[in-house]
Design an enzyme around this catalytic site. Structure first.
Site: not given
Ligand code: C5P
Length: 233
Positions: A11, A33, A121, A59-61, A212, A64
């Site tokens: 990210d 990702k 979520t 991960d472009l979700k 992270r 459309d």
């Molecule tokens: O840094 P962290 O481990 O929290 O990152 C989790 C990754 O998963 C991020 O790219 C976040 O956008 C993604 N994600 C999430 N929860 C979701 C869907 C996607 O944390 N419900």
């Protein structure tokens, strides 16, 4: 026990940072990702360049009309991601069109795994109600999951706490990919309902997504290796 693999979320907006992380975790991670933040800042050529070296979860979700989603997927054929996301709420015909485009645009042995996102979520029952959905979050997740898998999705992105119910409802076959994972002793940050890597494996995850705790670690390579060691323990 399931062979649960690690996806590292890169990210960032910066291609050099993303490439540095990918190199650091390349030996441990099954995929990296890249999402909307990176795509819009760095562009698709940078994604193609990373995907030429590492397996990429794109991960472009996508969400459309079916024709547009199919066109988007044909445009992604040159990038060759290994996993790709769409929104289940795009509906049955959109999901079926996505699957058809994948089958037609990619070689059979290199077709990306098609993952559907059910209920974000970040949404709670109050927000669902505001959008006209009176079911519980869990019921809505199961409903969208059933439709998505029936329409041609290979699997789902889900919270760790949905894993058990999804495995119970749909068995072993769907590919389940789970973010919100925190190794014991690391900081939860903004993630609220977390699980450790081994808990997610036990609950039925095929892939865990960790960002992270790896990318902000002093040594991302060691942090990723430790998670893989936990998954294999
Ligand atoms: O840094 P962290 O481990 O929290 O990152 C989790 C990754 O998963 C991020 O790219 C976040 O956008 C993604 N994600 C999430 N929860 C979701 C869907 C996607 O944390 N419900």
């Amino acid at each position: 026990m399931r062979d649960t693999r690690l996806i590292v979320a890169l990210d960032t907006q910066d291609p050099e940072t993303a490439k540095g992380w990918a190199e650091a975790v390349g030996a441990s991670a099954g995929a990296v990702k890249l999402g909307l933040e990176f795509a819009y800042a760095a562009g698709m050529e940078e994604i193609a360049s990373i995907a030429a070296q590492y397996p990429v979860f794109l991960d472009l979700k996508l969400h459309d009309i079916p024709n547009t989603v199919a066109g988007a997927i044909r445009s992604l054929a040159r990038i060759r991601p290994v996993l790709l996301t769409i929104h289940a709420s795009g509906g049955r015909s959109m999901i079926a069109a996505a699957r058809k485009a994948l089958d037609e645009a990619f070689p059979a042995d290199a077709r990306p795994v098609l993952l559907a996102v059910t209920v974000l979520t970040s949404l709670d029952e109050a927000e669902l109600q505001e959008m006209g959905i009176s079911d519980s979050v869990e019921d809505q997740v199961l409903r969208l999951a059933r439709m998505a898998l029936d329409a041609g999705a290979d699997g789902l992105v889900c919270s760790a706490h949905e894993l058990a119910a999804l495995r119970q409802a749909f068995g072993d076959k769907p590919v389940l990919v789970t973010p919100g994972i925190r190794p014991a002793g690391t900081i939860a940050g903004d993630q609220k309902r977390i699980m450790t890597p081994s808990q997610a494996r036990e609950a039925g995850a095929d892939w865990i997504v960790v960002g992270r705790p790896i990318t902000e670690a002093l040594d991302p390579s060691t942090a990723a290796a430790a998670i893989v060691a936990e998954l294999k323990a």
